[in-house]
Motif scaffolding. Structure first.
Motif, mmCIF file in Angstrom:
data_model
loop_
_atom_site.group_PDB
_atom_site.id
_atom_site.type_symbol
_atom_site.label_atom_id
_atom_site.label_comp_id
_atom_site.label_asym_id
_atom_site.label_seq_id
_atom_site.Cartn_x
_atom_site.Cartn_y
_atom_site.Cartn_z
ATOM 1 N N ALA A 1 0.808 -1.211 0.000
ATOM 2 C CA ALA A 1 0.000 0.000 0.000
ATOM 3 C C ALA A 1 0.848 1.270 0.000
ATOM 4 O O ALA A 1 0.345 2.361 -0.210
ATOM 5 C CB ALA A 1 -0.938 0.002 1.205
ATOM 6 N N LYS A 2 2.154 1.112 0.257
ATOM 7 C CA LYS A 2 3.023 2.293 0.301
ATOM 8 C C LYS A 2 3.746 2.522 -1.024
ATOM 9 O O LYS A 2 4.569 3.432 -1.135
ATOM 10 C CB LYS A 2 4.071 2.121 1.411
ATOM 11 C CG LYS A 2 3.484 1.882 2.799
ATOM 12 C CD LYS A 2 4.627 1.645 3.782
ATOM 13 C CE LYS A 2 4.113 1.164 5.120
ATOM 14 N NZ LYS A 2 5.236 0.695 5.975
ATOM 15 N N PRO B 1 -8.636 -1.008 -2.812
ATOM 16 C CA PRO B 1 -9.904 -0.599 -2.206
ATOM 17 C C PRO B 1 -11.126 -0.946 -3.056
ATOM 18 O O PRO B 1 -12.215 -1.043 -2.544
ATOM 19 C CB PRO B 1 -9.766 0.922 -2.066
ATOM 20 C CG PRO B 1 -8.323 1.210 -2.217
ATOM 21 C CD PRO B 1 -7.757 0.123 -3.080
ATOM 22 N N GLY B 2 -10.956 -1.172 -4.339
ATOM 23 C CA GLY B 2 -12.122 -1.441 -5.185
ATOM 24 C C GLY B 2 -11.804 -2.492 -6.233
ATOM 25 O O GLY B 2 -10.644 -2.848 -6.462
ATOM 26 N N ALA C 1 -12.028 -2.217 -9.422
ATOM 27 C CA ALA C 1 -11.289 -1.665 -10.561
ATOM 28 C C ALA C 1 -9.784 -1.785 -10.317
ATOM 29 O O ALA C 1 -9.027 -2.191 -11.211
ATOM 30 C CB ALA C 1 -11.679 -0.204 -10.779
ATOM 31 N N ALA D 1 -13.149 4.881 -5.234
ATOM 32 C CA ALA D 1 -12.382 3.642 -5.128
ATOM 33 C C ALA D 1 -12.661 2.689 -6.283
ATOM 34 O O ALA D 1 -11.956 1.702 -6.465
ATOM 35 C CB ALA D 1 -12.686 2.949 -3.800
ATOM 36 N N LYS D 2 -13.719 2.975 -7.051
ATOM 37 C CA LYS D 2 -14.062 2.088 -8.159
ATOM 38 C C LYS D 2 -13.481 2.575 -9.492
ATOM 39 O O LYS D 2 -13.741 1.975 -10.531
ATOM 40 C CB LYS D 2 -15.582 1.997 -8.296
ATOM 41 C CG LYS D 2 -16.308 1.515 -7.042
ATOM 42 C CD LYS D 2 -17.813 1.560 -7.284
ATOM 43 C CE LYS D 2 -18.599 1.336 -6.004
ATOM 44 N NZ LYS D 2 -20.034 1.608 -6.218
ATOM 45 N N LEU D 3 -12.747 3.667 -9.439
ATOM 46 C CA LEU D 3 -12.206 4.242 -10.669
ATOM 47 C C LEU D 3 -10.756 3.838 -10.869
ATOM 48 O O LEU D 3 -9.984 3.755 -9.905
ATOM 49 C CB LEU D 3 -12.293 5.771 -10.593
ATOM 50 C CG LEU D 3 -13.699 6.356 -10.485
ATOM 51 C CD1 LEU D 3 -13.622 7.850 -10.155
ATOM 52 C CD2 LEU D 3 -14.485 6.128 -11.775
ATOM 53 N N ALA D 4 -10.391 3.604 -12.110
ATOM 54 C CA ALA D 4 -8.975 3.443 -12.429
ATOM 55 C C ALA D 4 -8.322 4.817 -12.326
ATOM 56 O O ALA D 4 -8.993 5.845 -12.446
ATOM 57 C CB ALA D 4 -8.821 2.866 -13.841
ATOM 58 N N SER D 5 -7.020 4.828 -12.090
ATOM 59 C CA SER D 5 -6.376 6.114 -11.831
ATOM 60 C C SER D 5 -6.457 7.033 -13.057
ATOM 61 O O SER D 5 -6.572 8.254 -12.905
ATOM 62 C CB SER D 5 -4.931 5.901 -11.379
ATOM 63 O OG SER D 5 -4.266 4.998 -12.224
ATOM 64 N N PRO E 1 -5.015 3.964 0.292
ATOM 65 C CA PRO E 1 -4.585 3.087 1.388
ATOM 66 C C PRO E 1 -3.246 3.489 2.007
ATOM 67 O O PRO E 1 -2.957 3.140 3.125
ATOM 68 C CB PRO E 1 -4.476 1.707 0.729
ATOM 69 C CG PRO E 1 -5.226 1.811 -0.547
ATOM 70 C CD PRO E 1 -5.152 3.246 -0.965
ATOM 71 N N GLY E 2 -2.434 4.257 1.291
ATOM 72 C CA GLY E 2 -1.118 4.607 1.834
ATOM 73 C C GLY E 2 -0.747 6.037 1.473
ATOM 74 O O GLY E 2 -1.377 6.678 0.627
ATOM 75 N N PHE E 3 0.315 6.523 2.109
ATOM 76 C CA PHE E 3 0.729 7.902 1.861
ATOM 77 C C PHE E 3 1.243 8.095 0.444
ATOM 78 O O PHE E 3 1.119 9.176 -0.124
ATOM 79 C CB PHE E 3 1.779 8.323 2.886
ATOM 80 C CG PHE E 3 1.249 8.308 4.286
ATOM 81 C CD1 PHE E 3 0.127 9.049 4.624
ATOM 82 C CD2 PHE E 3 1.846 7.536 5.271
ATOM 83 C CE1 PHE E 3 -0.386 9.040 5.919
ATOM 84 C CE2 PHE E 3 1.349 7.516 6.565
ATOM 85 C CZ PHE E 3 0.231 8.267 6.887
ATOM 86 N N ALA E 4 1.833 7.056 -0.146
ATOM 87 C CA ALA E 4 2.330 7.179 -1.514
ATOM 88 C C ALA E 4 1.175 7.487 -2.465
ATOM 89 O O ALA E 4 1.268 8.363 -3.325
ATOM 90 C CB ALA E 4 3.038 5.895 -1.942
ATOM 91 N N ARG F 1 -0.054 11.062 -1.839
ATOM 92 C CA ARG F 1 0.893 12.029 -2.411
ATOM 93 C C ARG F 1 0.636 12.204 -3.901
ATOM 94 O O ARG F 1 0.516 13.323 -4.415
ATOM 95 C CB ARG F 1 2.323 11.538 -2.171
ATOM 96 C CG ARG F 1 3.424 12.495 -2.593
ATOM 97 C CD ARG F 1 4.819 11.851 -2.431
ATOM 98 N NE ARG F 1 5.036 11.272 -1.123
ATOM 99 C CZ ARG F 1 5.484 11.952 -0.052
ATOM 100 N NH1 ARG F 1 5.791 13.233 -0.174
ATOM 101 N NH2 ARG F 1 5.631 11.350 1.113
ATOM 102 N N LEU F 2 0.494 11.068 -4.583
ATOM 103 C CA LEU F 2 0.300 11.079 -6.033
ATOM 104 C C LEU F 2 -1.011 11.766 -6.394
ATOM 105 O O LEU F 2 -1.055 12.653 -7.268
ATOM 106 C CB LEU F 2 0.295 9.630 -6.520
ATOM 107 C CG LEU F 2 0.366 9.387 -8.013
ATOM 108 C CD1 LEU F 2 1.719 9.821 -8.546
ATOM 109 C CD2 LEU F 2 0.130 7.906 -8.319
ATOM 110 N N ARG G 1 -21.237 1.491 -10.397
ATOM 111 C CA ARG G 1 -20.288 0.393 -10.566
ATOM 112 C C ARG G 1 -20.416 -0.564 -9.391
ATOM 113 O O ARG G 1 -20.812 -0.179 -8.301
ATOM 114 C CB ARG G 1 -18.860 0.935 -10.656
ATOM 115 C CG ARG G 1 -18.574 1.506 -12.025
ATOM 116 C CD ARG G 1 -17.095 1.684 -12.262
ATOM 117 N NE ARG G 1 -16.868 2.191 -13.619
ATOM 118 C CZ ARG G 1 -15.709 2.673 -14.052
ATOM 119 N NH1 ARG G 1 -14.671 2.727 -13.218
ATOM 120 N NH2 ARG G 1 -15.569 3.100 -15.290
#
Lengths: 308, 308, 308, 308
Positions: free
Chosen positions: A54-55, A83-84, A86, D54-58, D83-86, D89-90, D278
């Motif tokens: 997750a990091k 989380p999902g 997708a 959470a159901k979407l692709a990035s 789920p994480g800081f990375a 951040r993004l 979704r």
């Protein structure tokens, strides 16, 4: 070695090594993966909770997956928790496209009733692909969702693509026996059961019917030895080896800081360069480092691999 | 021996022995309490989670309390957990009237924020009586409420009647060190810390600053020996003793079924007549009995107390 | 009026009135119970969560039970939640001996899997007595345990002594429909469904197939009117009445402080003498009292019962 | 309009419209965003829980962010939960680079103690960037983490970049008053408070000191009217408007299925083309569609915007 319902042996859970600046340390990753294979591991699992999945940014996850698969000949299993659906779909496709043997997933945290759990896995299997081999992670202590024996049986019957149970419920011994009884009388199809939970019950689980282990203990070479002794019926010798390691196994199995312990021991063993974790993880305190050192000194009297 | 902020040594958590028909076995209770005292225990704790307190009718709880206090010379601590303050008030008054040295309580399950926790303990201390000595049980795995170091310090400062911390957070080593550091610099008043968590870290906790243990392991006599070795600075000998017992300690520390294991071992040791539990508890399976027997045989090679 | 699987109408959940000094106010309790009966209630439920049952000493609970049963001709249902089966056995026996129509219980908080839930109810029904009529409380928001439609059906099939479902899952409309569908096709035996959840969906639940309500809203007389309008098919008039009360219903349904609101409104209506709660409950703030007053003024324009 | 500590008015939470085939419906998204702006919204929040983030692709998340920011003149706030800081951040960097006014984040689910919460937000703020304006989401019902008044105050003091509290604790009225009292006496710096929780207490929250709302109710135009009436001191008129909508607001506020209700109403209003969700979301049952239709018919008598 095949990753299927007949899989046996040891699948170490690989941590993700970082350099002091927090970037992924691919050289240490190579060394670690080589060590797993040389130690006799049957496969390796990456990007699980222990792998700080997750990091990682998604590019990093992809790079690690490709690197490990290219590096080793043994089957690589890739964690695809997200989380999902997708996110799971994407991760699973990337892993399988890169050449993974299969993926691993556990139930989402919010699931409670049998009805919810079965519906969730139906969606999840649709997302990763009906033919993608996968490991069911049963780890209530970390994932909070509890899977009873009947619901595990129902998941296995509904999804033939699930080839393995990563059994880390606690207590878990009766659960293993109950599943094996269902299989013995033919009301449940065969699948592999590897145990985890830090390896705390490895001395007993084999005799309940498991096929090996999938855990991140910092002596994966000992895990392979232990499995071989058990498979050879050398119960006392297996217990002797296990008992020698139990004080350290117990120390590594502490929630949250266990990963810092593992990375520290792997670093002391020369397998990774730094014991750095990404936040919110932190390194061991000086007192903890002393304790680990003391436990290693004591272990080294019985297992020379623990020598500095 | 005094039950105060300077308390040291071993306070076994006593199970409640039942006969096969489910009634309280007072003869076994006497034998058990006598054994604790003869083993060198500094005190004893009754009617905790391990004592199946929630499964007892109030008359039974009162009878047990009076029986144990009349039987022994060592301080008796009585668990007073109840769903509301009225119940806690009643239980504490009964216990103290019967001659208990103090009471034990942990935070209610629903508490989350520091604000909620402090308010709850203010009400709880008012209920048990401002001058009643008490033990703070810090056991997140079972009680779900998490107590940080700052909130434990705040509780201790707000309530001078709290004389002891039953430390069973997991991981818990750094927490012990952090509390002791606060006391060393004088920003926190002194209190006793006994550890529990099934005894899984007793080899290391002493050197972090604890004063002994309060746990239900079926070899309380070994717990006393261990404490004496540690207090005498015999670190290696203490570890040797601990390591010999660790496989069984680990087996007893399984959530839920741990009590069945303990009662079974106590029965095999001749300390209680039956290993019966009240529902929803159940006895060990044949496979589990075999495992316990095997672990005892192995233990007996190093500690003759484990011999059949 | 019978308390059985054919029960219909309104069963108010009674709060426990206290005097300013915290003692039980039996005169107000009499007045309240008389009011329920005079308002046309089909029964009354005492010693639930709303009745501050966990804050009462056992002697108080017994005294309240006897007082209410002696006072009224309508069926009295008594909450028997307790931390263990011994406590539930005792409470149920006392209630039934005193002349209660039945008891109410919800699942313990720690239950997760269908297997655990079914096993727990088997023990619980054995404890209260196989022939004691009981209400199944389905209230995940407060009790944390979630009951799916299949598990409710399984409980109902396993335990013919359960005559009623107190439906307060949220959302709950589809659940009611699903249970009624199972009954319509004959795969589930008949039982009464009364709804609660503060009454937030009473306008719609009736048309999904419920038989009335079991909730603690401070206008139980309005609940009876609403039920009669619905039973007479007066849907628009029922909605008009409901909509007039919804702003206050919504205000009362706030977790934790809802009981303080209810006691305050009951006091303003002259039905209880004091709005005191036992700790850890607290009274309304001045701002909240103003808000309740304002909502009552607005309500009084449409329902004269809200007039000061 | 500025997105800062002085922000006022209505920030609708935008759902993500999908076509029947599950792809993002950018035309509906345009229409919806235009409608928010035309209705007088002060800003808009995208990619929250309601936006099925959470159901979407990035790639989809990025495309939505760019599309909305390009489309509207009002400030756009972007949810960055991960789920994480990375991941945070993004997401934060992408959002701010695309021109977002700020980001929104709530505490991670596992956080319990004040110490854990403060440490987590320190890491989170470091991840999104110390100067990125952000909204603190306080939503215990969905996020499970509880934030007390003292801990919210501590977060606000530690992180000047937090400009707004999205207040959706339940109950929440006293919390708003308590924070405003701290600000009134100067012990807490100013920040904006917008309320959510489906809008269930919008009639009362304004008078406790809020600055508007940030919620997803399907009549954002009504939310703007309500805020204007309140800001003009028209308390009775504001309540009349609110009361007319409350039956539908209450229906939309059902956990889990609320989003299906909202999309269905938005579709009936012509603002989005399809009410598709979704997975694991699902559409409304025929019975639910009837109920929504009936509530809209009743609402239309008082607010013509609800007419078909």
């Amino acid at each position: 070695m095949a990753f299927d319902a007949g899989a046996t042996g040891v699948y170490p859970i690989a941590p993700t090594p970082f350099l002091e600046d927090g970037s992924v340390d691919f050289h240490s990753l190579d060394r670690l993966i080589d060590f797993y294979q040389a130690s006799g591991a049957s496969g390796v699992t990456i990007l699980g909770i222990l792998g700080e999945a997750a990091k990682l940014a998604s590019e990093e996850s992809r790079a690690i997956t490709r690197r490990v698969i290219a590096r080793t000949d043994i089957p690589v299993v890739v964690g695809v928790s997200a989380p999902g659906f997708a996110g799971m779909r994407l991760l699973a496709r990337e892993a399988m496209d890169a050449g993974a043997a299969g993926v691993m997933m556990g139930p989402a945290q919010h699931l409670r009733t049998d009805e919810q759990i079965l519906a969730w896995f139906a969606n999840a299997v649709e997302a990763i692909g009906e033919t993608t081999p996968w490991v069911l992670q049963d780890y209530p202590l970390a994932l909070t969702c509890q899977l009873s024996v009947p619901i595990i049986a129902a998941i296995m019957e509904a999804h033939p693509s699930c080839v393995m149970l990563k059994a880390e419920d606690w207590p878990g011994l009766e659960k293993i026996s109950a599943l094996r009884r269902l299989q013995a009388v033919g009301t449940l199809r065969p699948f592999s059961i590897l145990t985890a939970n830090g390896g705390m019950f490895l001395d007993l689980e084999y005799w309940r019917g498991t096929n090996g282990s999938m855990t991140g203990y910092a002596f994966p070479d000992m895990l392979v030895d232990l499995y071989r002794l058990q498979a050879a019926g050398e119960r006392d010798a297996a217990h002797d080896l296990f008992d020698a390691h139990l004080p350290l196994i117990r120390y590594e199995q502490q929630p949250g800081i266990g990963l810092a312990v593992r990375k520290h021991v792997l670093m002391r063993r020369g397998l990774i360069k730094s014991d750095a974790l990404r936040r919110p993880g932190s390194r061991l305190s000086p007192a903890a480092i002393d304790e680990v050192g003391y436990l290693l000194v004591r272990l080294a009297r019985k297992d020379s691999r623990a020598k500095p």
